[in-house]
Design a protein around this motif. Structure first.
Motif, PDB file in Angstrom:
ATOM      1  N   LYS A   1       0.862  -1.307  -0.020  1.00 41.67           N
ATOM      2  CA  LYS A   1      -0.158   0.077  -0.110  1.00 41.67           C
ATOM      3  C   LYS A   1       0.935   1.204   0.059  1.00 41.67           C
ATOM      4  CE  LYS A   1      -3.931  -2.174   2.507  1.00 41.67           C
ATOM      5  NZ  LYS A   1      -4.604  -2.216   3.581  1.00 41.67           N
ATOM      6  N   TRP A   2       1.985   1.157   0.651  1.00 44.63           N
ATOM      7  CA  TRP A   2       2.888   2.337   0.719  1.00 44.63           C
ATOM      8  C   TRP A   2       3.751   2.318  -0.391  1.00 44.63           C
ATOM      9  CZ3 TRP A   2       3.057   6.845   3.515  1.00 44.63           C
ATOM     10  CH2 TRP A   2       2.012   6.847   4.782  1.00 44.63           C
TER      11      TRP A   2
ATOM     12  N   LEU B   1       6.392   5.674  -1.187  1.00 48.23           N
ATOM     13  CA  LEU B   1       7.783   5.873  -0.854  1.00 48.23           C
ATOM     14  C   LEU B   1       8.376   5.890  -2.264  1.00 48.23           C
ATOM     15  CD1 LEU B   1       8.006   2.449   1.470  1.00 48.23           C
ATOM     16  CD2 LEU B   1       8.044   5.077   1.993  1.00 48.23           C
ATOM     17  N   THR B   2       7.763   5.549  -3.178  1.00 52.49           N
ATOM     18  CA  THR B   2       8.336   5.672  -4.835  1.00 52.49           C
ATOM     19  C   THR B   2       8.864   7.180  -5.205  1.00 52.49           C
ATOM     20  OG1 THR B   2       7.893   3.555  -5.580  1.00 52.49           O
ATOM     21  CG2 THR B   2       8.203   4.990  -7.128  1.00 52.49           C
ATOM     22  N   VAL B   3       7.585   7.830  -4.809  1.00 54.30           N
ATOM     23  CA  VAL B   3       7.495   9.142  -5.194  1.00 54.30           C
ATOM     24  C   VAL B   3       8.260   9.903  -4.115  1.00 54.30           C
ATOM     25  CG1 VAL B   3       5.430   9.803  -3.693  1.00 54.30           C
ATOM     26  CG2 VAL B   3       6.172  11.291  -6.045  1.00 54.30           C
ATOM     27  N   PHE B   4       8.691   9.494  -3.079  1.00 53.69           N
ATOM     28  CA  PHE B   4       9.571  10.136  -1.928  1.00 53.69           C
ATOM     29  C   PHE B   4      10.942  10.035  -2.558  1.00 53.69           C
ATOM     30  CE2 PHE B   4      12.581   9.521   1.378  1.00 53.69           C
ATOM     31  CZ  PHE B   4      12.443  10.721   2.218  1.00 53.69           C
ATOM     32  N   ARG B   5      11.160   8.587  -3.261  1.00 51.19           N
ATOM     33  CA  ARG B   5      12.524   8.556  -3.758  1.00 51.19           C
ATOM     34  C   ARG B   5      12.860   9.377  -4.628  1.00 51.19           C
ATOM     35  NH1 ARG B   5      14.549   4.978  -7.386  1.00 51.19           N
ATOM     36  NH2 ARG B   5      12.633   3.898  -7.464  1.00 51.19           N
TER      37      ARG B   5
ATOM     38  N   TYR C   1      -4.965  13.774 -14.999  1.00 55.63           N
ATOM     39  CA  TYR C   1      -4.448  12.343 -15.235  1.00 55.63           C
ATOM     40  C   TYR C   1      -3.879  11.861 -13.691  1.00 55.63           C
ATOM     41  CZ  TYR C   1      -3.833  13.466 -20.045  1.00 55.63           C
ATOM     42  OH  TYR C   1      -4.229  13.872 -21.354  1.00 55.63           O
ATOM     43  N   MET C   2      -3.681  12.913 -12.940  1.00 54.12           N
ATOM     44  CA  MET C   2      -3.501  12.462 -11.488  1.00 54.12           C
ATOM     45  C   MET C   2      -4.629  11.866 -10.984  1.00 54.12           C
ATOM     46  SD  MET C   2      -0.110  12.906 -11.146  1.00 54.12           S
ATOM     47  CE  MET C   2      -0.155  12.459  -9.146  1.00 54.12           C
ATOM     48  N   MET C   3      -5.818  12.570 -11.065  1.00 56.87           N
ATOM     49  CA  MET C   3      -6.977  12.045 -10.385  1.00 56.87           C
ATOM     50  C   MET C   3      -7.390  10.667 -10.541  1.00 56.87           C
ATOM     51  SD  MET C   3      -9.066  15.781 -10.540  1.00 56.87           S
ATOM     52  CE  MET C   3     -10.531  14.984  -9.945  1.00 56.87           C
ATOM     53  N   VAL C   4      -7.181  10.247 -11.933  1.00 62.87           N
ATOM     54  CA  VAL C   4      -7.584   8.595 -12.226  1.00 62.87           C
ATOM     55  C   VAL C   4      -6.863   7.648 -11.698  1.00 62.87           C
ATOM     56  CG1 VAL C   4      -8.704   9.839 -14.289  1.00 62.87           C
ATOM     57  CG2 VAL C   4      -6.318   8.868 -14.523  1.00 62.87           C
ATOM     58  N   ARG C   5      -5.534   8.132 -11.237  1.00 61.68           N
ATOM     59  CA  ARG C   5      -4.708   6.880 -10.465  1.00 61.68           C
ATOM     60  C   ARG C   5      -5.107   6.589  -9.260  1.00 61.68           C
ATOM     61  NH1 ARG C   5       1.367   9.911 -11.472  1.00 61.68           N
ATOM     62  NH2 ARG C   5       1.433   9.970 -13.682  1.00 61.68           N
ATOM     63  N   PRO C   6      -5.076   5.274  -8.983  1.00 57.77           N
ATOM     64  CA  PRO C   6      -5.533   4.757  -7.617  1.00 57.77           C
ATOM     65  C   PRO C   6      -4.741   5.191  -6.527  1.00 57.77           C
ATOM     66  CG  PRO C   6      -4.644   3.020  -9.018  1.00 57.77           C
ATOM     67  CD  PRO C   6      -4.453   4.254  -9.815  1.00 57.77           C
ATOM     68  N   LEU C   7      -4.645   6.334  -6.002  1.00 55.79           N
ATOM     69  CA  LEU C   7      -3.615   6.749  -5.012  1.00 55.79           C
ATOM     70  C   LEU C   7      -4.491   7.764  -4.134  1.00 55.79           C
ATOM     71  CD1 LEU C   7      -0.542   7.471  -7.021  1.00 55.79           C
ATOM     72  CD2 LEU C   7      -0.847   5.491  -5.828  1.00 55.79           C
ATOM     73  N   ASP C   8      -4.084   7.684  -3.097  1.00 60.67           N
ATOM     74  CA  ASP C   8      -4.379   8.948  -2.110  1.00 60.67           C
ATOM     75  C   ASP C   8      -3.732  10.221  -2.503  1.00 60.67           C
ATOM     76  OD1 ASP C   8      -4.484  10.774   0.138  1.00 60.67           O
ATOM     77  OD2 ASP C   8      -5.111   9.045   1.383  1.00 60.67           O
ATOM     78  N   GLN C   9      -4.415  11.168  -3.144  1.00 61.47           N
ATOM     79  CA  GLN C   9      -3.646  12.324  -3.650  1.00 61.47           C
ATOM     80  C   GLN C   9      -3.104  12.954  -2.782  1.00 61.47           C
ATOM     81  OE1 GLN C   9      -3.311  13.069  -7.113  1.00 61.47           O
ATOM     82  NE2 GLN C   9      -4.372  11.116  -7.657  1.00 61.47           N
TER      83      GLN C   9
END
Length: 269
Positions: free
Chosen positions: A7-8, A12-16, A94-102
């Protein structure tokens, strides 16, 4: 079923990736280093004249305070305009359609940028200390315990700053112009984070307020721990205040983001 690590992983990838991106701005880091050293020396000269030899220990503490605030200046004032560009260009769709907690995604990205940006200025400034006369250098931490408390508190301070920035981003989604709210936030932060005047120099009558407001949690609280290791009860209170502000700002930020994302008007095309 997804594990906690699964889930994380995106966050963690965007942090890196944001941390790696920040390392590309070496010329900016060098310019920031020169600027922060210059202003650090200017402030120290002013405080040396102010104290006039009357309280050598207070002057040493103030010099240390000034150097640490200059080392972590980049942490206070991050300059990542990626989300603003996406909002203005329509790319946010495009960001909004990603299955992520924005909200979590952008906070993690911001944490990575601030930490690495501060580190790229802090490490060379520590080396600069060796070249300065003893009376202009910062003091070492009071003890290893003080250093550990400082590092933990700085980490919490970064998260507190990023939660504040997320609230600004939510306002930006509505106004489409970050300049106004950012100017207000930066002015308030400069005043109440200890970036211009160390908060320890404010009148005693204001200390109770000044220590527990949210902007002080970014740098003032960590610096106090660096200079004097807190007793267990005092340390728990200081960290508890930081965690309380993080939770409060996070709740407010998530609520604002949810409202904005549910009522988003995509610009551009």
């Amino acid at each position: 079923m997804k594990t906690l690590m699964d889930k994380w992983r995106p966050y963690l990838t965007v942090f890196r990736l944001r941390a790696l991106m920040e390392t590309q701005y070496r010329a900016a880091a060098l310019g920031g280093l020169v600027t922060q050293v210059f202003f650090g020396l200017v402030y120290i000269c002013l405080y040396t004249v102010l104290y006039g030899g009357g309280d050598p220990q207070a002057l040493r503490d103030t010099i240390t305070y000034v150097w640490i605030q200059q080392m972590f200046f980049r942490m206070l004032f991050s300059n990542d305009g990626e989300l603003t560009n996406l909002i203005l260009s329509g790319g946010v769709a495009y960001m909004m359609v990603r299955p992520l907690d924005q909200h979590r995604f952008w906070v993690c990205r911001d944490v990575g940028g601030r930490l690495v940006g501060a580190g790229m200025r802090m490490l060379p400034m520590l080396a600069v200390q060796l070249l300065l006369p003893r009376e202009l250098r910062m003091s070492l931490p009071e003890s290893p315990l003080a250093m550990l408390q400082f590092l933990l508190s700085v980490g919490l301070g970064v998260v507190c700053l990023c939660e504040l920035s997320a609230i600004v981003d939510a306002i930006n989604m509505k106004t489409l112009d970050r300049r106004g709210i950012s100017a207000i936030l930066n002015l308030t932060m400069v005043t109440f984070s200890g970036n211009v005047i160390p908060l320890t120099l404010f009148p005693d009558a204001l200390q109770m307020f000044i220590r527990f407001q949210p902007f002080a949690q970014a740098l003032d609280a960590p610096i106090r721990m660096y200079q004097h290791a807190a007793a267990p009860g005092e340390w728990a209170l200081a960290v508890g205040v930081q965690l309380l502000w993080i939770c409060a700002l996070r709740l407010l930020g998530r609520w604002m983001w949810q409202r904005r994302l549910n009522d988003m008007t995509v610009q551009g095309g």
